[in-house]
Write a protein that holds these residues in place. Structure first.
Motif, PDB file in Angstrom:
ATOM      1  N   THR A   1       0.664  -1.445   0.085  1.00  0.00           N
ATOM      2  CA  THR A   1       0.058   0.107   0.052  1.00  0.00           C
ATOM      3  C   THR A   1       0.906   1.352   0.057  1.00  0.00           C
ATOM      4  N   GLU A   2       2.022   1.090   0.797  1.00  0.00           N
ATOM      5  CA  GLU A   2       2.746   2.519   0.757  1.00  0.00           C
ATOM      6  C   GLU A   2       3.645   2.679  -0.527  1.00  0.00           C
TER       7      GLU A   2
ATOM      8  N   ARG B   1       1.252   4.245  -3.236  1.00  0.00           N
ATOM      9  CA  ARG B   1       0.821   5.288  -2.882  1.00  0.00           C
ATOM     10  C   ARG B   1       2.152   6.299  -3.527  1.00  0.00           C
TER      11      ARG B   1
ATOM     12  N   GLU C   1       1.969   6.551  -7.128  1.00  0.00           N
ATOM     13  CA  GLU C   1       0.946   7.494  -7.629  1.00  0.00           C
ATOM     14  C   GLU C   1       1.488   8.967  -7.475  1.00  0.00           C
ATOM     15  N   TYR C   2       2.347   9.080  -6.582  1.00  0.00           N
ATOM     16  CA  TYR C   2       2.953  10.244  -6.213  1.00  0.00           C
ATOM     17  C   TYR C   2       3.878  10.460  -7.331  1.00  0.00           C
TER      18      TYR C   2
ATOM     19  N   GLN D   1      -2.665   3.365  -9.277  1.00  0.00           N
ATOM     20  CA  GLN D   1      -3.251   2.418  -8.560  1.00  0.00           C
ATOM     21  C   GLN D   1      -4.676   3.017  -7.896  1.00  0.00           C
TER      22      GLN D   1
ATOM     23  N   VAL E   1      -4.654   4.815  -5.007  1.00  0.00           N
ATOM     24  CA  VAL E   1      -4.777   4.587  -3.709  1.00  0.00           C
ATOM     25  C   VAL E   1      -5.104   6.042  -3.098  1.00  0.00           C
ATOM     26  N   LEU E   2      -4.480   7.140  -3.599  1.00  0.00           N
ATOM     27  CA  LEU E   2      -4.462   8.378  -2.970  1.00  0.00           C
ATOM     28  C   LEU E   2      -5.680   9.011  -3.093  1.00  0.00           C
TER      29      LEU E   2
ATOM     30  N   GLN F   1      -8.790   7.448  -3.538  1.00  0.00           N
ATOM     31  CA  GLN F   1      -9.874   6.881  -2.740  1.00  0.00           C
ATOM     32  C   GLN F   1     -10.480   7.611  -1.488  1.00  0.00           C
TER      33      GLN F   1
ATOM     34  N   GLN G   1     -10.460  10.474  -0.844  1.00  0.00           N
ATOM     35  CA  GLN G   1      -9.544  11.704  -0.136  1.00  0.00           C
ATOM     36  C   GLN G   1     -10.368  12.948   0.371  1.00  0.00           C
TER      37      GLN G   1
ATOM     38  N   PHE H   1       0.794   4.483   6.631  1.00  0.00           N
ATOM     39  CA  PHE H   1       2.172   5.373   5.984  1.00  0.00           C
ATOM     40  C   PHE H   1       2.153   6.493   6.502  1.00  0.00           C
ATOM     41  N   CYS H   2       1.389   6.751   7.736  1.00  0.00           N
ATOM     42  CA  CYS H   2       1.403   8.178   8.575  1.00  0.00           C
ATOM     43  C   CYS H   2       2.481   8.166   9.353  1.00  0.00           C
TER      44      CYS H   2
END
Length: 239
Positions: A6-7, A10, A13-14, A70, A72-73, A75, A77, A180-181
């Motif tokens: 997942t990380e 993300r 995507e960035y 993907q 992810v970000l 979803q 947001q 990821f936080c």
């Protein structure tokens, strides 16, 4: 493994939204296709880099530079709530209940040794992930690790959120979403050591490139391109 995937999704995507070269994108895709093999060796003593180098020499040229986001970000947001407050205690170093205001953009926690800074962070970790990485590393039961030493018990930390419409709610534990936080202390220590070793670069160049000039073979050219891609995508601080 799910949290690592997942990380990295993300990150991809960035990266897809940044103005980076094809070699950087190839390297990112190469890591994604070998993520499980790289993750299992850990990060100690550059083990992942050691495993990645021979893979890159064989597969770098054939790896596609096209990143596939993907989503992810994106979803939900816009609907994500903001942290509002943390209620903790008794828990670890906190004997009595304490409430921390987290409603501002930045929250700074400071204090002398033994005043509860680590306990505060571990309360956040518990409320968001459902576990404490330090307890797992020491192989201590989560319940025992969270207990206040004097009271020999603890209450589960409560993390309250505030939605865009102003409504309050309690944040649900979700390891894959919230992992990821967190940036662990050992990562910060690694960054400090890297910064101490960083070489000063003279002139106007702010990027280090490794270019092979002694060999015309395709293997050397591939190595040079891959090394240059590593350098350009390297997030380490530079002086």
């Amino acid at each position: 493994m799910a949290s690592i995937e997942t990380e990295y999704a993300r990150f991809l995507e960035y990266l897809n939204e940044q103005n980076v070269g094809e070699d950087v994108r190839r390297l990112a895709n190469l890591v994604r296709s070998n993520l499980r093999d790289l993750a299992e060796v850990g990060a100690a003593r550059r083990a992942r880099s050691t495993r990645l180098v021979p893979i890159a020499l064989q597969q770098f040229e054939a790896t596609s530079p096209d990143l596939v986001p993907q989503g992810v970000l994106a979803q939900n947001q816009a609907d994500q709530p903001h942290l509002d407050k943390l209620e903790v205690g008794p828990f670890r170093g906190f004997m009595s209940p304490e409430t921390f205001d987290l409603s501002h953009d930045i929250t700074l926690v400071y204090g002398a040794n033994g005043t509860g800074k680590s306990s505060f962070c571990e309360a956040l970790e518990t409320a968001m992930l459902g576990y404490i990485s330090e307890a797992q590393a020491k192989r201590v039961e989560h319940r025992d690790y969270c207990n206040n030493v004097r009271l020999r018990r603890h209450a589960a930390p409560v993390l309250t959120t505030r939605a865009v419409d102003g409504s309050a709610g309690q944040l649900a534990v979700n390891e894959s979403l919230h992992r990821f936080c967190f940036i662990e202390k050992n990562r910060l220590d690694d960054f400090a050591r890297i910064a101490a070793r960083t070489l000063r670069i003279s002139g106007n160049s702010s990027r280090r490139c490794s270019v092979s000039t002694n060999s015309a073979s395709s293997s050397a050219a591939s190595t040079s391109r891959w090394t240059r891609a590593c350098s350009l995508s390297d997030p380490r601080p530079r002086s």
